[in-house]
Scaffold this motif. Sequence first.
Motif, PDB file in Angstrom:
ATOM      1  N   ARG B  50       0.803  -1.128  -0.178  1.00 11.98           N
ATOM      2  CA  ARG B  50       0.006  -0.029  -0.341  1.00 11.98           C
ATOM      3  C   ARG B  50       0.903   0.963   0.295  1.00 11.98           C
ATOM      4  O   ARG B  50       0.541   2.296  -0.220  1.00 11.98           O
ATOM      5  N   ALA B  53       1.659   1.261  -3.584  1.00 11.52           N
ATOM      6  CA  ALA B  53       0.878   2.188  -4.170  1.00 11.52           C
ATOM      7  C   ALA B  53       0.386   3.593  -4.057  1.00 11.52           C
ATOM      8  O   ALA B  53      -0.764   4.231  -4.407  1.00 11.52           O
ATOM      9  N   LEU B  55      -0.817   4.698  -1.165  1.00 13.67           N
ATOM     10  CA  LEU B  55      -2.219   4.835  -0.673  1.00 13.67           C
ATOM     11  C   LEU B  55      -1.644   4.764   1.033  1.00 13.67           C
ATOM     12  O   LEU B  55      -2.558   5.849   2.342  1.00 13.67           O
ATOM     13  N   PRO B  77      -5.580  -5.979  -4.398  1.00 13.61           N
ATOM     14  CA  PRO B  77      -5.306  -5.333  -3.352  1.00 13.61           C
ATOM     15  C   PRO B  77      -5.770  -6.833  -2.031  1.00 13.61           C
ATOM     16  O   PRO B  77      -7.092  -7.854  -3.714  1.00 13.61           O
TER      17      PRO B  77
END
Lengths: 294, 227
Positions: B50, B53, B55, B77
């Motif tokens: 994450r 990514a 995020l 995911p």
Amino acid sequence: MRGGWIIAVLSLLLLAWFVLNDLVDDWGRLEGGMDNLVIFVEESMWPPNWSVLEAQSYPVCENDIELFCSVGYLGMMETIKIAFVSTMLGFIGALCLSSLAARNLVPLYVALPFRFILAATRSLPSLIWAILFVIVIGFGPLAGVLAMTFYTIGYLGKLQYETYEGMPSDCLEVSRAMGLSHPSTVVSVVIPETGNHLLSQLMFMFEYNVRHGTVIGIVGAGGIGYYITTYLKFLQYDKVLALLIIIFLVVVVIDLLSLMIRSFVTDEGDVRRPTWLKGMIKLWKKRGSSSDAE
Amino acid sequence: MSIQQPVLELKNVDIGYNDALVNNVIARVLPGEIIAVLGPSGIGKTTLIRTIAGLVEPLQGEVTLQTNKKGGLGYIPQRLGLVRHASVRHNVNLGAKASIGFSKTMFEERRNRVEEAVKALGIEDKLKEPVRRLSGGQLRRVATARALAQRPQLLLADEFLSELDHQNVEVVIEAVQQLLKDGTSIIMVEHHIENVQLFATRIWIIKDNQLHDYSLKEWEQSLEEEE
């Protein structure tokens, strides 16, 4: 734990009772109130006067079917038209603003101003919007359409951004990681994922606007409300009752329509396709296949 | 000989939400590499993915993605991130949308990519089906098809081979080979050792709050030594 809940609910009810007691200064007014209502309904309202479904004397009816020239039909149709157009315009406006007000779609500094805009549009009731637009553009359905459109934007906008905020985060994270733009994410991910809720809210708003069309008509913004106000002024309550029954029937039909439309969107959600609709679809398919065979 | 530019570079990165789960990560990923991230549950594998990514913000350090094209980063995911109420076509098309800009031929290009992707994953007969009606294995194929249609330079996949039987794993791996031919790098979290041996070229093991980087050979040797 359960005992705690019961105590909390009882305390709230007790508080409500004390507040009500504080608001009402004379309980004696309730005495004989029901009798007054019965006398009023029996003498002035009942039975409903269905002459509202007969053609008006002026303008002269040019239609073969008398119903189409009646106050009930014309007023209701105008209310439905106002409600339909304003719901559609309001829905589109709300879609644009709500996607910029949802905390999981935009940063807080973008969301906050749009939430303020939606709260401001919502805090004025449609009746006040109608008065404002009647002042600005004069009497008639256009004032009604604009009034209801503004109210719809505020009301639906809030429902929509709260729906977006409750949607699963994984698909939003994927679109963010993949680099999809904000409009693409809204159109391709958010709206399809929350479509059933959006449709349900849309149908609720349409029904709400039809019901509210009666209220805004009172200030001259068009629709069946205009006729209700006129009959109220002349104390023709039996005609008012007939118009209210027509509104009730239309609301019931919209509710059925909503059930039908939402059943096409999902097959596992809160709405199952009604049995009568399934039967009709089957019959229609059967007819189609038999006419093909011929 | 030209030196390959890494698609991802992690410089002294601390990963976690409030407290660091993994400290001082220094790593780079070259085009075409397949990295399997291993470690017990809750150690920080998903948080690492994450963070890459974008995020989750790294607590410290720098994450540099060198993906130089639109939609250069793909992501699958654990919960797959599919639009449940939309069709398979719609979901796979999202991948194509992420990487193809507005042009005269974009619709045709997207359609071709979607058709190629679903064919490679064997779900071409499910195109119109709403995703919510599919089985677990089919859902994973759809998520993989979305990545295939996107053709990213770096694909992050969190347990995308789990819940798949052996036959499905083979279908997915064969489909992903197409991406590898185009030079896509993959970072995948994986629990099944046989999948790692089948697929990965390098191994990242998270242990004692540190990321240890091994080649497949080194890792296999360490496994043998442990036995």
